[in-house]
Design an enzyme around this catalytic site. Structure first.
Site, PDB file in Angstrom:
ATOM      1  N   LEU A 102       0.870  -1.169   0.000  1.00 52.45           N
ATOM      2  CA  LEU A 102       0.000   0.000   0.000  1.00 52.45           C
ATOM      3  C   LEU A 102       0.908   1.221   0.000  1.00 52.45           C
ATOM      4  CD1 LEU A 102      -2.764  -0.926   2.635  1.00 52.45           C
ATOM      5  CD2 LEU A 102      -2.918  -1.019   0.148  1.00 52.45           C
ATOM      6  N   ASP A 103       0.527   2.251  -0.738  1.00 56.65           N
ATOM      7  CA  ASP A 103       1.344   3.459  -0.789  1.00 56.65           C
ATOM      8  C   ASP A 103       1.586   4.019   0.606  1.00 56.65           C
ATOM      9  OD1 ASP A 103       1.400   3.267  -3.520  1.00 56.65           O
ATOM     10  OD2 ASP A 103      -0.188   4.748  -3.849  1.00 56.65           O
ATOM     11  N   PHE A 104       2.630   4.805   0.733  1.00 50.19           N
ATOM     12  CA  PHE A 104       3.020   5.404   2.006  1.00 50.19           C
ATOM     13  C   PHE A 104       1.853   6.141   2.659  1.00 50.19           C
ATOM     14  CE2 PHE A 104       5.292   8.746   4.501  1.00 50.19           C
ATOM     15  CZ  PHE A 104       6.025   7.908   5.327  1.00 50.19           C
ATOM     16  N   THR A 106      -1.406   5.641   1.955  1.00 47.73           N
ATOM     17  CA  THR A 106      -2.645   4.865   1.880  1.00 47.73           C
ATOM     18  C   THR A 106      -2.806   4.038   3.144  1.00 47.73           C
ATOM     19  OG1 THR A 106      -2.542   4.728  -0.532  1.00 47.73           O
ATOM     20  CG2 THR A 106      -3.898   3.098   0.589  1.00 47.73           C
TER      21      THR A 106
END
Length: 234
Positions: A102-104, A106
């Site tokens: 998951l993105d930083f 998110t």
């Protein structure tokens, strides 16, 4: 006897595909000799395996952890820039790794495990594991763009990517995908002129974080593990 890449996955070093990369990069040695073939077979109880010079212990006991990943946390085992990582949030005695990323910025459902075979299948599009996201947008979404997302949009990959879409309100949409391409949801929406202001993964397969606050985690129940494995043919 087992393949070296499977050994590394079971030991919690990395998922199978990442383990292949480590081996090909010349970072893995067996009994003191560098190995560059991920398929080489080893004796998991007798051979000495090292990664970057550090000994790796065989860990046949699998663990499965559900984390409600908070924002501003890296989906990684470690980080050269000392940013907080998801592995630092859990206290498992075994080494575990996140299944996908998951993105930083998110938040939401993230599975951590040392079961490399399950991790590989959960991430492979072939097994069509649902990944459900809720995105908050910078402006109301147009009905025509909802249809475009359902039919497929171009984000620079070989083929257009599509999603099942449910509009929560004018600026909030739920998207369900099977792939796990880098920043896929944000790229899909950006291709239509939208900026994602907040993104949360609310479901991964059968897993949800309704009982967990951000940064909280728990072990999966035996039933959940069985259902996950069954969903990908294990």
């Amino acid at each position: 006897m087992m393949r070296l890449n499977r050994f590394l996955a079971i030991a919690g070093i990395a998922a199978r595909r990442k383990a292949d990369e480590l081996i090909r990069q010349g970072r893995v040695a067996v009994n003191g000799r560098l190995v560059e073939n991920p398929g080489v077979r080893i004796d998991e109880y007798q051979d000495v395996v090292t990664v970057d010079g550090k000994s790796v212990k065989y860990c046949p006991e699998f663990v499965y952890i559900l984390l409600n990943k908070p924002r501003n946390c890296l989906s990684s085992v470690s980080d050269n820039f000392k940013r907080p990582t998801v592995v630092e949030l859990v206290n498992a005695p075994q080494r575990v790794f996140p299944v996908g990323r998951l993105d930083f910025d998110t938040e939401g459902v993230l599975l951590l495990t040392n079961d490399g075979q399950l991790a590989y299948r959960l991430m492979h599009p072939r097994y069509e594991v649902d990944k459900v996201y809720v995105a908050e947008l910078d402006r109301p979404i147009d009905t025509k763009d909802v249809l475009r997302l359902r039919k497929g949009v171009s984000i620079g990959e070989k083929k257009p990517v599509r999603a099942r879409v449910q509009v929560k309100n004018s600026r909030k949409v739920e998207l369900t995908i099977h792939e796990g391409k880098k920043r896929q949801i944000k790229r899909m929406l950006k291709s239509l002129g939208y900026q994602v202001q907040a993104l949360q993964r609310t479901k991964f397969g059968i897993l949800e974080c309704k009982d967990l606050k951000p940064a909280q985690w728990r072990y999966l129940s035996r039933f959940e593990v069985e259902q996950l494995r069954k969903s990908v043919g294990l």
